[in-house]
Design a protein around this motif. Structure first.
Motif, PDB file in Angstrom:
ATOM      1  N   GLY A   1       0.777  -1.240   0.000  1.00  0.00           N
ATOM      2  CA  GLY A   1       0.000   0.000   0.000  1.00  0.00           C
ATOM      3  C   GLY A   1       0.805   1.285   0.000  1.00  0.00           C
ATOM      4  O   GLY A   1       0.229   2.373  -0.043  1.00  0.00           O
ATOM      5  N   GLY A   2       2.145   1.200   0.033  1.00  0.00           N
ATOM      6  CA  GLY A   2       2.961   2.412   0.164  1.00  0.00           C
ATOM      7  C   GLY A   2       2.774   3.412  -0.959  1.00  0.00           C
ATOM      8  O   GLY A   2       2.700   4.620  -0.711  1.00  0.00           O
ATOM      9  N   THR A   3       2.686   2.941  -2.196  1.00  0.00           N
ATOM     10  CA  THR A   3       2.558   3.906  -3.302  1.00  0.00           C
ATOM     11  C   THR A   3       1.214   4.638  -3.207  1.00  0.00           C
ATOM     12  O   THR A   3       1.102   5.793  -3.605  1.00  0.00           O
ATOM     13  CB  THR A   3       2.661   3.223  -4.690  1.00  0.00           C
ATOM     14  N   GLN A   4       0.216   3.950  -2.671  1.00  0.00           N
ATOM     15  CA  GLN A   4      -1.119   4.568  -2.592  1.00  0.00           C
ATOM     16  C   GLN A   4      -1.277   5.418  -1.338  1.00  0.00           C
ATOM     17  O   GLN A   4      -1.717   6.558  -1.390  1.00  0.00           O
ATOM     18  CB  GLN A   4      -2.204   3.466  -2.602  1.00  0.00           C
ATOM     19  N   ARG A   5      -0.921   4.839  -0.185  1.00  0.00           N
ATOM     20  CA  ARG A   5      -1.172   5.580   1.069  1.00  0.00           C
ATOM     21  C   ARG A   5      -0.229   6.769   1.233  1.00  0.00           C
ATOM     22  O   ARG A   5      -0.656   7.845   1.612  1.00  0.00           O
ATOM     23  CB  ARG A   5      -1.091   4.646   2.284  1.00  0.00           C
ATOM     24  N   LEU A   6       1.058   6.574   0.952  1.00  0.00           N
ATOM     25  CA  LEU A   6       1.986   7.696   1.148  1.00  0.00           C
ATOM     26  C   LEU A   6       1.573   8.866   0.248  1.00  0.00           C
ATOM     27  O   LEU A   6       1.632  10.031   0.650  1.00  0.00           O
ATOM     28  CB  LEU A   6       3.441   7.272   0.863  1.00  0.00           C
ATOM     29  N   THR A   7       1.129   8.555  -0.955  1.00  0.00           N
ATOM     30  CA  THR A   7       0.710   9.604  -1.886  1.00  0.00           C
ATOM     31  C   THR A   7      -0.484  10.375  -1.331  1.00  0.00           C
ATOM     32  O   THR A   7      -0.560  11.600  -1.432  1.00  0.00           O
ATOM     33  CB  THR A   7       0.371   8.984  -3.255  1.00  0.00           C
ATOM     34  N   ARG A   8      -1.401   9.641  -0.697  1.00  0.00           N
ATOM     35  CA  ARG A   8      -2.560  10.337  -0.112  1.00  0.00           C
ATOM     36  C   ARG A   8      -2.157  11.170   1.101  1.00  0.00           C
ATOM     37  O   ARG A   8      -2.740  12.211   1.361  1.00  0.00           O
ATOM     38  CB  ARG A   8      -3.639   9.329   0.273  1.00  0.00           C
ATOM     39  N   PHE A   9      -1.165  10.685   1.844  1.00  0.00           N
ATOM     40  CA  PHE A   9      -0.722  11.450   3.018  1.00  0.00           C
ATOM     41  C   PHE A   9       0.046  12.710   2.614  1.00  0.00           C
ATOM     42  O   PHE A   9      -0.214  13.789   3.119  1.00  0.00           O
ATOM     43  CB  PHE A   9       0.211  10.606   3.909  1.00  0.00           C
ATOM     44  N   VAL A  10       1.048  12.547   1.745  1.00  0.00           N
ATOM     45  CA  VAL A  10       1.998  13.654   1.547  1.00  0.00           C
ATOM     46  C   VAL A  10       1.937  14.276   0.149  1.00  0.00           C
ATOM     47  O   VAL A  10       2.657  15.224  -0.122  1.00  0.00           O
ATOM     48  CB  VAL A  10       3.458  13.208   1.847  1.00  0.00           C
ATOM     49  N   GLY A  11       1.071  13.761  -0.719  1.00  0.00           N
ATOM     50  CA  GLY A  11       0.960  14.311  -2.071  1.00  0.00           C
ATOM     51  C   GLY A  11       1.892  13.616  -3.054  1.00  0.00           C
ATOM     52  O   GLY A  11       2.839  12.933  -2.667  1.00  0.00           O
ATOM     53  N   LYS A  12       1.621  13.831  -4.345  1.00  0.00           N
ATOM     54  CA  LYS A  12       2.321  13.079  -5.387  1.00  0.00           C
ATOM     55  C   LYS A  12       3.813  13.385  -5.457  1.00  0.00           C
ATOM     56  O   LYS A  12       4.638  12.474  -5.555  1.00  0.00           O
ATOM     57  CB  LYS A  12       1.692  13.382  -6.758  1.00  0.00           C
TER      58      LYS A  12
ATOM     59  N   SER B   1       5.816  11.919  -2.496  1.00  0.00           N
ATOM     60  CA  SER B   1       5.692  10.463  -2.501  1.00  0.00           C
ATOM     61  C   SER B   1       6.487   9.867  -3.664  1.00  0.00           C
ATOM     62  O   SER B   1       7.246   8.902  -3.509  1.00  0.00           O
ATOM     63  CB  SER B   1       4.207  10.069  -2.611  1.00  0.00           C
ATOM     64  N   MET B   2       6.337  10.504  -4.828  1.00  0.00           N
ATOM     65  CA  MET B   2       7.049  10.000  -6.014  1.00  0.00           C
ATOM     66  C   MET B   2       8.555  10.052  -5.778  1.00  0.00           C
ATOM     67  O   MET B   2       9.280   9.096  -6.067  1.00  0.00           O
ATOM     68  CB  MET B   2       6.652  10.852  -7.227  1.00  0.00           C
ATOM     69  N   GLU B   3       9.024  11.180  -5.232  1.00  0.00           N
ATOM     70  CA  GLU B   3      10.463  11.323  -4.981  1.00  0.00           C
ATOM     71  C   GLU B   3      10.938  10.225  -4.024  1.00  0.00           C
ATOM     72  O   GLU B   3      11.982   9.596  -4.244  1.00  0.00           O
ATOM     73  CB  GLU B   3      10.761  12.714  -4.402  1.00  0.00           C
ATOM     74  N   MET B   4      10.152   9.989  -2.972  1.00  0.00           N
ATOM     75  CA  MET B   4      10.574   8.988  -1.984  1.00  0.00           C
ATOM     76  C   MET B   4      10.597   7.585  -2.577  1.00  0.00           C
ATOM     77  O   MET B   4      11.495   6.798  -2.312  1.00  0.00           O
ATOM     78  CB  MET B   4       9.675   9.050  -0.755  1.00  0.00           C
TER      79      MET B   4
ATOM     80  N   ALA C   1      11.557  13.304  11.049  1.00  0.00           N
ATOM     81  CA  ALA C   1      10.318  13.555  11.792  1.00  0.00           C
ATOM     82  C   ALA C   1       9.735  14.927  11.475  1.00  0.00           C
ATOM     83  O   ALA C   1       8.520  15.068  11.306  1.00  0.00           O
ATOM     84  CB  ALA C   1      10.602  13.430  13.290  1.00  0.00           C
ATOM     85  N   ALA C   2      10.606  15.943  11.377  1.00  0.00           N
ATOM     86  CA  ALA C   2      10.104  17.296  11.126  1.00  0.00           C
ATOM     87  C   ALA C   2       9.404  17.352   9.768  1.00  0.00           C
ATOM     88  O   ALA C   2       8.318  17.919   9.625  1.00  0.00           O
ATOM     89  CB  ALA C   2      11.256  18.293  11.188  1.00  0.00           C
ATOM     90  N   GLU C   3      10.031  16.720   8.770  1.00  0.00           N
ATOM     91  CA  GLU C   3       9.415  16.724   7.437  1.00  0.00           C
ATOM     92  C   GLU C   3       8.117  15.909   7.439  1.00  0.00           C
ATOM     93  O   GLU C   3       7.135  16.280   6.791  1.00  0.00           O
ATOM     94  CB  GLU C   3      10.405  16.156   6.398  1.00  0.00           C
ATOM     95  N   ALA C   4       8.118  14.824   8.204  1.00  0.00           N
ATOM     96  CA  ALA C   4       6.914  13.978   8.266  1.00  0.00           C
ATOM     97  C   ALA C   4       5.742  14.742   8.883  1.00  0.00           C
ATOM     98  O   ALA C   4       4.604  14.632   8.435  1.00  0.00           O
ATOM     99  CB  ALA C   4       7.204  12.710   9.066  1.00  0.00           C
ATOM    100  N   GLU C   5       6.051  15.566   9.886  1.00  0.00           N
ATOM    101  CA  GLU C   5       4.972  16.348  10.509  1.00  0.00           C
ATOM    102  C   GLU C   5       4.502  17.459   9.555  1.00  0.00           C
ATOM    103  O   GLU C   5       3.306  17.660   9.353  1.00  0.00           O
ATOM    104  CB  GLU C   5       5.444  16.960  11.833  1.00  0.00           C
ATOM    105  N   ARG C   6       5.494  18.126   8.940  1.00  0.00           N
ATOM    106  CA  ARG C   6       5.171  19.206   7.990  1.00  0.00           C
ATOM    107  C   ARG C   6       4.314  18.692   6.840  1.00  0.00           C
ATOM    108  O   ARG C   6       3.438  19.374   6.344  1.00  0.00           O
ATOM    109  CB  ARG C   6       6.508  19.707   7.424  1.00  0.00           C
ATOM    110  N   SER C   7       4.543  17.445   6.450  1.00  0.00           N
ATOM    111  CA  SER C   7       3.875  16.895   5.267  1.00  0.00           C
ATOM    112  C   SER C   7       2.567  16.203   5.599  1.00  0.00           C
ATOM    113  O   SER C   7       1.909  15.675   4.709  1.00  0.00           O
ATOM    114  CB  SER C   7       4.785  15.866   4.584  1.00  0.00           C
TER     115      SER C   7
END
Ligand code: CO8
Length: 258
Positions: A142-153, A156-159, A168-174
């Motif tokens: 589910g990573g390609t689908q869920r991460l994209t919904r959480f942090v945007g395309k 997510s695409m870059e990751m 952690a700071a980026e995860a909270e910001r995103s």
């Protein structure tokens, strides 16, 4: 219940499930996944449990699916095993809220497991990533689908394409995590949050979880209609009468889950 790859403790309505394969940074092998699915489905039916906290160690929530277990599998092996299919369904079927408390690495399947929980609290040392690309594969649960919904395309695409980790700071910001805490505060705060949830009407928490999850599954119009119907339906519960009476009488509500 006794498990080899999990440590389970229940107190004050909260089940704390700790992934426990320290020798492999909590890599998700089939034994751990099977035990996790069994623990969640058993405890979901246990009236002593009203909320879950899922955590790992200070160094790793989980460093991904167990690469050594998967390395020699063929397409047919993976298809027949449906690796993580059934177990993933058991996690997603859990009706009581599940909080992920993430310290250290949450990579690959570990990041995906955290995202399957209802929300994520993380420590300042948390690192999220989908590094499957470095292994010649892609995320599989589910990573390609869920991460994209959480942090945007874009992020997510870059990751997914580079395998880089997010701190952690980026995860909270995103919007991937709801809050970042000092490592020492992570578990106490996750448990306090879970206890707060455990005090609410179990009917209302179940319905709230269901409604928010709808936002991922359906259109806005259908989701809002669904929410409105279940909002109306909650007026058939004793907990609604109690909650509103307690407010008017300036006292704490005593919910009976009825
Ligand atoms: N699988 C198996 N063993 C692991 C894993 C893993 N994912 N991660 C770490 N380990 C083991 C290491 O092999 C090592 O064992 P040993 O001491 O026997 O050599 C031990 O844990 C400690 O790890 P390191 O020595 O590597 O610790 P470091 O602090 O140096 O590095 C890292 C930590 C950066 C986390 C590093 O261990 C790493 O990169 N791990 C792999 C991360 C990764 O690639 N994860 C993605 C895995 S693939 C995946 O999750 C796909 C999900 C979808 C599957 C669904 C199928 C349908």
């Amino acid at each position: 219940m006794s498990y080899q790859t999990l440590i389970v403790e229940i107190a004050d309505g909260v089940a704390l499930i700790r992934l426990n394969r320290p020798e492999a940074l909590n890599a998700l092998n089939s034994q751990l996944l099977g035990e996790l699915a069994a623990a969640l489905s058993t405890l979901d039916a246990d009236p002593a449990v009203r909320c879950f906290v899922l955590t790992g160690s200070d160094k790793a929530f989980a460093a991904g699916a167990d690469i050594k277990e998967m390395a020699d599998k063929s397409f047919v092996d993976m298809l027949k095993l449906d690796f993580f299919g059934t177990e993933g369904d058991a996690i997603l079927r859990t009706r009581k809220p599940v909080i992920a408390a993430v310290a250290g690495y949450a990579l690959g399947g570990g990041c995906e497991l955290a995202m399957m929980c209802d929300f994520i609290l993380c420590a300042e040392n948390a690192k999220f990533g989908q590094p499957e690309i470095n292994l010649g594969v892609v995320a599989g649960i589910g990573g390609t689908q869920r991460l994209t919904r959480f942090v945007g395309k874009s992020k997510s695409m870059e990751m997914h394409l580079t395998g880089r980790f997010m701190d952690a700071a980026e995860a909270e910001r995103s919007g991937l995590v709801s809050r970042v805490l000092p490592l020492a505060d992570l578990l106490p705060e996750a448990l306090a949050t879970a206890r707060k949830i455990a005090e609410k009407s179990a009917i209302a928490t179940m319905v709230a979880k269901d409604c928010v999850n709808r936002a991922y599954e359906t259109t806005l119009r259908e989701g809002v209609l669904y929410e409105r119907r279940v909002f109306h339906a909650l007026f058939a519960t004793e907990d609604q009468k109690e909650g509103m009476a307690a407010f008017a009488e300036k006292r704490p509500a005593k919910f009976a889950d009825k």
